[in-house]
Design a protein around this motif. Structure first.
Motif, PDB file in Angstrom:
ATOM      1  N   PHE A   1       2.757 -14.708 -97.133  1.00 23.79           N
ATOM      2  CA  PHE A   1       1.989 -14.171 -98.253  1.00 23.79           C
ATOM      3  C   PHE A   1       0.641 -14.891 -98.362  1.00 23.79           C
ATOM      4  O   PHE A   1      -0.404 -14.257 -98.577  1.00 23.79           O
ATOM      5  N   VAL A   2       0.679 -16.209 -98.244  1.00 24.97           N
ATOM      6  CA  VAL A   2      -0.552 -17.006 -98.357  1.00 24.97           C
ATOM      7  C   VAL A   2      -1.516 -16.666 -97.226  1.00 24.97           C
ATOM      8  O   VAL A   2      -2.718 -16.483 -97.443  1.00 24.97           O
ATOM      9  N   VAL A   3      -0.993 -16.570 -96.005  1.00 17.05           N
ATOM     10  CA  VAL A   3      -1.834 -16.219 -94.858  1.00 17.05           C
ATOM     11  C   VAL A   3      -2.428 -14.825 -95.042  1.00 17.05           C
ATOM     12  O   VAL A   3      -3.610 -14.587 -94.748  1.00 17.05           O
ATOM     13  N   SER A   4      -1.621 -13.885 -95.535  1.00 15.27           N
ATOM     14  CA  SER A   4      -2.102 -12.527 -95.776  1.00 15.27           C
ATOM     15  C   SER A   4      -3.239 -12.513 -96.788  1.00 15.27           C
ATOM     16  O   SER A   4      -4.251 -11.812 -96.604  1.00 15.27           O
ATOM     17  N   ALA A   5      -3.084 -13.297 -97.874  1.00 10.24           N
ATOM     18  CA  ALA A   5      -4.133 -13.362 -98.895  1.00 10.24           C
ATOM     19  C   ALA A   5      -5.415 -13.950 -98.320  1.00 10.24           C
ATOM     20  O   ALA A   5      -6.520 -13.444 -98.588  1.00 10.24           O
TER      21      ALA A   5
ATOM     22  N   PRO B   1      -4.192  -7.047 -93.136  1.00  8.55           N
ATOM     23  CA  PRO B   1      -3.524  -8.178 -93.790  1.00  8.55           C
ATOM     24  C   PRO B   1      -2.256  -7.772 -94.543  1.00  8.55           C
ATOM     25  O   PRO B   1      -1.333  -8.572 -94.699  1.00  8.55           O
ATOM     26  N   MET B   2      -2.224  -6.508 -95.013  1.00  7.89           N
ATOM     27  CA  MET B   2      -1.054  -6.039 -95.730  1.00  7.89           C
ATOM     28  C   MET B   2       0.177  -5.947 -94.819  1.00  7.89           C
ATOM     29  O   MET B   2       1.318  -5.948 -95.298  1.00  7.89           O
ATOM     30  N   ALA B   3      -0.053  -5.867 -93.513  1.00  7.72           N
ATOM     31  CA  ALA B   3       1.075  -5.877 -92.584  1.00  7.72           C
ATOM     32  C   ALA B   3       1.829  -7.200 -92.675  1.00  7.72           C
ATOM     33  O   ALA B   3       3.065  -7.234 -92.618  1.00  7.72           O
TER      34      ALA B   3
ATOM     35  N   GLY C   1      -1.103 -14.128-103.161  1.00  3.27           N
ATOM     36  CA  GLY C   1      -1.512 -15.477-102.816  1.00  3.27           C
ATOM     37  C   GLY C   1      -1.229 -16.478-103.914  1.00  3.27           C
ATOM     38  O   GLY C   1      -0.655 -17.541-103.678  1.00  3.27           O
ATOM     39  N   GLY C   2      -1.615 -16.121-105.146  1.00  7.03           N
ATOM     40  CA  GLY C   2      -1.395 -17.032-106.270  1.00  7.03           C
ATOM     41  C   GLY C   2       0.075 -17.303-106.521  1.00  7.03           C
ATOM     42  O   GLY C   2       0.498 -18.452-106.688  1.00  7.03           O
ATOM     43  N   GLY C   3       0.887 -16.233-106.535  1.00  9.05           N
ATOM     44  CA  GLY C   3       2.318 -16.415-106.771  1.00  9.05           C
ATOM     45  C   GLY C   3       2.993 -17.238-105.699  1.00  9.05           C
ATOM     46  O   GLY C   3       3.811 -18.124-105.992  1.00  9.05           O
ATOM     47  N   ALA C   4       2.662 -16.969-104.435  1.00  7.79           N
ATOM     48  CA  ALA C   4       3.301 -17.686-103.329  1.00  7.79           C
ATOM     49  C   ALA C   4       2.933 -19.162-103.333  1.00  7.79           C
ATOM     50  O   ALA C   4       3.784 -20.026-103.060  1.00  7.79           O
ATOM     51  N   ILE C   5       1.695 -19.483-103.645  1.00  5.55           N
ATOM     52  CA  ILE C   5       1.271 -20.890-103.676  1.00  5.55           C
ATOM     53  C   ILE C   5       2.039 -21.656-104.754  1.00  5.55           C
ATOM     54  O   ILE C   5       2.491 -22.790-104.534  1.00  5.55           O
ATOM     55  N   ILE C   6       2.216 -21.045-105.916  1.00  2.00           N
ATOM     56  CA  ILE C   6       2.964 -21.708-106.997  1.00  2.00           C
ATOM     57  C   ILE C   6       4.413 -21.964-106.570  1.00  2.00           C
ATOM     58  O   ILE C   6       4.952 -23.062-106.752  1.00  2.00           O
ATOM     59  N   LEU C   7       5.065 -20.955-105.965  1.00  3.96           N
ATOM     60  CA  LEU C   7       6.460 -21.099-105.565  1.00  3.96           C
ATOM     61  C   LEU C   7       6.622 -22.126-104.448  1.00  3.96           C
ATOM     62  O   LEU C   7       7.567 -22.927-104.460  1.00  3.96           O
TER      63      LEU C   7
END
Length: 401
Positions: free
Chosen positions: A282-286, A310-312, A375-381
């Motif tokens: 997710f972070v890489v995609s963002a 990137p959505m892939a 990106g934001g959600g994945a970084i927090i988790l």
């Protein structure tokens, strides 16, 4: 265990994604016909998923009290009737009401499917089964937009809801004649249906909450991507409905491969490492979405491909995330699988719809909207999973079968 259960569950679980994806190419046309804004027509997606999540609280305990089969029959019948209502709606508000009812219907079949998996398979097996179900779900984004685009081109957007009605009739026949009750005899079903004591063991479990939020983050990212894509690609970049369906279908095919490959990844890495890997994607995609958008591609085709590429990675990450995260969230609730599955669905779907709805209230364009959510959600988790003092939230524990 009921014979041939998995194919039947796969057919039932398609009701939900079908209601989301088949009419995506028609969203700009629907906005014009009803004279509403893009954000208002996107609300038909948000309302569907919010109702699907909120309905989990009501219907989950019913699945534990009365059994899976009656709830499945109710859901399929309501799905068919609400599809008819949406197809004949002349006022936008009536369409929104129909989508709320359709969401309630889809949540009924979803609870039955995921509860039946927990009823009939061990926790170790269930992660693989959930991944196969997610693979079936991902077939719909690959095929439904193209089918919906063709139907809308020849018969108008209302024909997509006629198709949903016909599919509901097919599933109704299947459930009526082939689906037997799966509820275990030890299921807790006494007492009041809706009381804090029923939900408290689930909602007070930190391990459950963390992985439910993981599912919510993934679903929120996917919903943002799905709701913004037709408006951005068709409305802003000027792509045709069929060209949009083609690009969307490519990502969906990638998602299908990832879903059916997920059991192998889970077996090799384990549940928790797979979640970490998925969130990292997710972070890489963002990051990739940000770089591509900053590049400033001018050609509509190049800009469309730059948005979808990137959505892939998001699709791959979502496919890898949902199976192990769902399995770990539900692992400690064999005696109340219906209620636990309902709370998971509520957090995942209603939470995701709120995330997507809030981001739609901003002036962010599609690329930045998906960057913020995924990106934001994945970084927090990932930050939480790196903290030893938070181990009780995320470290895998022995499950209760």
């Amino acid at each position: 265990m009921q014979r041939n259960l998995l194919p039947m569950l796969m057919a039932m679980v398609l009701l939900s994604p079908l209601a989301i994806d088949i009419y995506l190419p028609s969203l700009p046309t629907m906005a014009e016909e009803f004279s509403v804004s893009n954000s208002e027509v996107q609300s038909t997606l948000i309302l569907f998923l919010f109702a699907m999540g909120l309905g989990q609280i009501v219907i989950g305990p019913l699945a534990d009290r009365f059994g899976r089969r009656p709830v499945a029959l109710f859901g399929v019948i309501l799905y068919g009737l609400s599809s008819v209502l949406a197809g004949v709606a002349q006022e936008f508000e009536l369409l929104q009401i129909a989508r709320v009812l359709q969401g309630l219907a889809a949540c009924s079949t979803s609870i039955v499917v995921f509860s039946a998996v927990r009823d009939c398979y061990s926790v170790k097996e269930s992660a693989k089964i959930y991944s196969y179900l997610n693979g079936a779900i991902c077939v719909i984004p690959a095929l439904a937009p193209t089918l919906g685009g063709v139907l809308a081109l020849h018969f108008g957007w209302r024909s997509t809801f006629v198709f949903m009605t016909c599919y509901a009739i097919l599933i109704l026949c299947m459930v009526t004649f082939r689906f037997s009750e799966t509820r275990p005899s030890h299921t807790i079903s006494d007492g009041a249906l809706y009381r804090w004591a029923r939900y408290k063991p689930v909602l007070m479990d930190r391990h459950f909450l963390f992985y439910a939020i993981c599912c919510m983050t993934g679903m929120g990212a996917i919903l943002t991507y799905v709701s913004y894509s037709p408006v951005w690609l068709i409305g802003h970049l000027g792509m045709s409905e069929l060209a949009f369906s083609g690009l969307f279908g490519i990502n969906a095919l990638i998602n299908i491969g990832a879903c059916f490959g997920a059991p192998w990844v889970i077996k090799k890495l384990g549940n928790r490492p797979t979640v970490i890997f998925a969130l990292s994607l997710f972070v890489v995609s963002a990051a990739l979405q940000f770089v591509v958008h900053q590049w400033g591609l001018t050609s509509p085709l190049a800009a469309s491909a730059g948005f979808m590429l990137p959505m892939a990675l998001l699709c791959i990450g979502f496919a890898l995330l949902l199976g192990p995260a769902t399995s770990m969230a539900l692992s400690g609730f064999g005696e109340r699988a219906g209620t636990a599955a309902a709370m998971l669905g509520f957090i995942q779907m209603s939470g995701a719809s709120l995330l997507a709805g809030l981001i739609q209230q901003t002036s962010l364009t599609a690329p930045y909207a998906v960057i913020c959510v995924m990106g934001g959600g994945a970084i927090i988790l990932l930050t939480i999973m790196s903290m030893k003092r938070m181990n009780a939230w995320h470290v895998e524990r022995l499950a209760h079968d």
